[in-house]
Write a protein that holds these residues in place. Sequence first.
Motif, PDB file in Angstrom:
ATOM      1  N   ASN A 289      44.350  -3.785 -10.673  1.00 32.37           N
ATOM      2  CA  ASN A 289      45.684  -3.034 -10.959  1.00 32.37           C
ATOM      3  C   ASN A 289      46.083  -2.208  -9.687  1.00 32.37           C
ATOM      4  N   LEU A 290      44.967  -1.257  -9.288  1.00 31.13           N
ATOM      5  CA  LEU A 290      45.245  -0.438  -8.333  1.00 31.13           C
ATOM      6  C   LEU A 290      45.677  -0.966  -6.814  1.00 31.13           C
ATOM      7  N   LEU A 291      44.803  -2.055  -6.680  1.00 31.77           N
ATOM      8  CA  LEU A 291      45.181  -2.818  -5.339  1.00 31.77           C
ATOM      9  C   LEU A 291      46.254  -3.646  -5.499  1.00 31.77           C
ATOM     10  N   LEU A 292      46.741  -4.051  -6.557  1.00 33.97           N
ATOM     11  CA  LEU A 292      47.826  -4.942  -6.609  1.00 33.97           C
ATOM     12  C   LEU A 292      49.024  -3.882  -6.362  1.00 33.97           C
ATOM     13  N   ARG A 293      48.973  -2.818  -6.976  1.00 34.74           N
ATOM     14  CA  ARG A 293      49.998  -1.882  -6.835  1.00 34.74           C
ATOM     15  C   ARG A 293      50.172  -1.106  -5.291  1.00 34.74           C
ATOM     16  N   TYR A 294      49.033  -1.112  -4.766  1.00 38.69           N
ATOM     17  CA  TYR A 294      48.964  -0.530  -3.370  1.00 38.69           C
ATOM     18  C   TYR A 294      49.574  -1.743  -2.563  1.00 38.69           C
ATOM     19  N   TRP A 295      49.452  -2.865  -2.774  1.00 37.93           N
ATOM     20  CA  TRP A 295      49.867  -3.965  -1.931  1.00 37.93           C
ATOM     21  C   TRP A 295      51.583  -3.933  -2.136  1.00 37.93           C
ATOM     22  N   LEU A 296      51.627  -4.043  -3.478  1.00 35.16           N
ATOM     23  CA  LEU A 296      53.260  -3.923  -3.579  1.00 35.16           C
ATOM     24  C   LEU A 296      54.126  -2.625  -2.867  1.00 35.16           C
ATOM     25  N   ALA A 297      53.334  -1.641  -3.056  1.00 32.75           N
ATOM     26  CA  ALA A 297      53.899  -0.394  -2.382  1.00 32.75           C
ATOM     27  C   ALA A 297      54.037  -0.488  -1.115  1.00 32.75           C
ATOM     28  N   SER A 298      52.867  -1.232  -0.497  1.00 27.80           N
ATOM     29  CA  SER A 298      52.958  -1.323   1.018  1.00 27.80           C
ATOM     30  C   SER A 298      54.112  -2.180   1.563  1.00 27.80           C
ATOM     31  N   ALA A 299      54.698  -2.953   0.624  1.00 24.05           N
ATOM     32  CA  ALA A 299      55.832  -3.637   1.167  1.00 24.05           C
ATOM     33  C   ALA A 299      57.209  -3.055   0.499  1.00 24.05           C
ATOM     34  N   GLY A 300      57.073  -1.879   0.008  1.00 20.21           N
ATOM     35  CA  GLY A 300      58.533  -1.006  -0.176  1.00 20.21           C
ATOM     36  C   GLY A 300      58.707  -1.237  -1.712  1.00 20.21           C
ATOM     37  N   ALA A 301      57.924  -2.037  -2.376  1.00 17.40           N
ATOM     38  CA  ALA A 301      58.185  -2.123  -3.804  1.00 17.40           C
ATOM     39  C   ALA A 301      57.741  -1.125  -4.756  1.00 17.40           C
ATOM     40  N   ASP A 302      58.238  -0.752  -5.726  1.00 16.56           N
ATOM     41  CA  ASP A 302      57.682   0.140  -6.905  1.00 16.56           C
ATOM     42  C   ASP A 302      57.285  -0.822  -7.987  1.00 16.56           C
ATOM     43  N   PRO A 303      55.856  -0.678  -8.187  1.00 21.61           N
ATOM     44  CA  PRO A 303      55.236  -1.479  -9.441  1.00 21.61           C
ATOM     45  C   PRO A 303      55.783  -1.009 -10.495  1.00 21.61           C
ATOM     46  N   ASP A 304      56.193  -0.091 -10.748  1.00 23.90           N
ATOM     47  CA  ASP A 304      56.857   0.168 -12.333  1.00 23.90           C
ATOM     48  C   ASP A 304      58.068  -0.236 -12.458  1.00 23.90           C
ATOM     49  N   ARG A 305      58.671  -0.546 -11.259  1.00 26.84           N
ATOM     50  CA  ARG A 305      60.269  -1.132 -11.470  1.00 26.84           C
ATOM     51  C   ARG A 305      60.518  -2.471 -11.058  1.00 26.84           C
ATOM     52  N   ASP A 306      59.686  -3.014 -10.113  1.00 29.87           N
ATOM     53  CA  ASP A 306      59.966  -4.180  -9.547  1.00 29.87           C
ATOM     54  C   ASP A 306      59.010  -5.388 -10.185  1.00 29.87           C
ATOM     55  N   ILE A 307      58.189  -5.162 -10.956  1.00 30.18           N
ATOM     56  CA  ILE A 307      57.452  -6.167 -11.544  1.00 30.18           C
ATOM     57  C   ILE A 307      57.110  -5.721 -13.190  1.00 30.18           C
ATOM     58  N   GLU A 308      56.830  -6.429 -14.027  1.00 32.79           N
ATOM     59  CA  GLU A 308      56.277  -6.135 -15.376  1.00 32.79           C
ATOM     60  C   GLU A 308      54.721  -6.294 -15.361  1.00 32.79           C
ATOM     61  N   THR A 309      53.907  -5.236 -15.499  1.00 30.38           N
ATOM     62  CA  THR A 309      52.345  -5.620 -15.471  1.00 30.38           C
ATOM     63  C   THR A 309      51.982  -5.783 -16.886  1.00 30.38           C
ATOM     64  N   VAL A 310      51.204  -6.909 -17.273  1.00 29.84           N
ATOM     65  CA  VAL A 310      50.471  -7.027 -18.561  1.00 29.84           C
ATOM     66  C   VAL A 310      48.999  -7.039 -18.305  1.00 29.84           C
ATOM     67  N   VAL A 311      48.253  -6.769 -19.404  1.00 27.33           N
ATOM     68  CA  VAL A 311      46.798  -6.790 -19.281  1.00 27.33           C
ATOM     69  C   VAL A 311      46.397  -7.999 -19.976  1.00 27.33           C
ATOM     70  N   ILE A 312      45.569  -8.756 -19.079  1.00 18.95           N
ATOM     71  CA  ILE A 312      44.856 -10.166 -19.677  1.00 18.95           C
ATOM     72  C   ILE A 312      43.608 -10.413 -19.167  1.00 18.95           C
ATOM     73  N   PRO A 313      42.543 -10.775 -20.366  1.00 15.66           N
ATOM     74  CA  PRO A 313      41.184 -10.634 -19.683  1.00 15.66           C
ATOM     75  C   PRO A 313      40.952 -11.784 -18.771  1.00 15.66           C
ATOM     76  N   PRO A 314      39.904 -11.494 -17.785  1.00 20.18           N
ATOM     77  CA  PRO A 314      40.090 -12.448 -16.646  1.00 20.18           C
ATOM     78  C   PRO A 314      39.978 -14.044 -16.933  1.00 20.18           C
TER      79      PRO A 314
END
Length: 361
Positions: free
Chosen positions: A133-158
């Motif tokens: 989750n932290l690396l996904l957010r970091y990657w999104l933010a590096s593109a100028g996206a806001d992970p809390d606004r631009d995607i919906e994050t859900v938790v699913i076991p691997p």
Amino acid sequence: MTQAVRIGLLRLVDSAPVIVAQADGLFAEHGLQVDISIEPSWSNIADKLTYGVLDAAVMLPPLALAACAGLRGVNARLVVPMSLSQGGNAIVASTEAAASLTNGGARLNLLQWLRSQPARPRFAAVHAFSTHNLLLRYWLASAGADPDRDIETVVIPPENVVEALASGAITGFCAGAPWGDVAQAQGVGRVLLGTSAIWPFHPEKCLCVAESWAEANPAALHHLLRAVLRAQLHCDRAEHAAGIAGLLADPDGLNLPEAACRAALPGGVGAELIRFHAREAWFPARAHALWFLTQMRRWRWIGEQTDLAALAVRVYRPDLLGPAIEAEGLYSAAGLPALETTAMLPMPNDDAFAPGMRGRR
């Protein structure tokens, strides 16, 4: 006299050192009778460690830190005496989304794609407090996206993310091996990038133990660490990868897809490979713990009242590893503190994406 040790893990390739240590008799050589418990989710792992049902576990470092910070309710008392692996995660999108994202092979235009969607794309992470989750957010933010606004994050076991992607329940996921390669092999998704492209040689799994167990069983912990260190060396050699993949595919064990496991192991052909020993992959760097904690603060999960540096020191315990790694002839215990200065982190202006992100658009 043997001592019983209960170790929890999930169905993932980076559980290999524990599986190998058991299969090759390394635990037994050190007087340990290990019971491996294959758990369905990271929440199960964290809960069972916190309440003493497990003595040790293959663990997500941010989850261990979050549990000890009280972010899951009760303040857990866990310690991380060693790191188990580096890399191994993949960010995957459905085949349809991946085709749009890459424009038939052109460079990724993530922000433009996100903002062109009629609804927020749903991406899965394996746990809220995960490297994924932290690396996904970091990657999104590096593109100028806001992970809390631009995607919906859900938790699913691997082990369930590929099925969720195939059913259309999610648009993409970030998960550990072998699940990115499995999605690609089944034609339901495409690996956009491995997480080592975001943070080279990033720490992934750690060995986490209950603090009370570590204090009550110092000899058992010492021998547990020695056995796992030896297994990490074995797992890091490409010539052993085929045999390890076979172990991971055992129907009576993890029952993972063998070809996808082999692709992620050293010498494999997957989009993202796992490192177990080289580049001091075993070292539990407090600098890494602090990075995870500062990212949690960046996303407002952890308050200003928490002393992040003190928490990193309390949870990450390289002092517990020192005697074991010296006994194995791998490194001088006295030299371990110097490794903090060589711990690789993402780009130094890491937090440059955060200012002004909130409320933009």
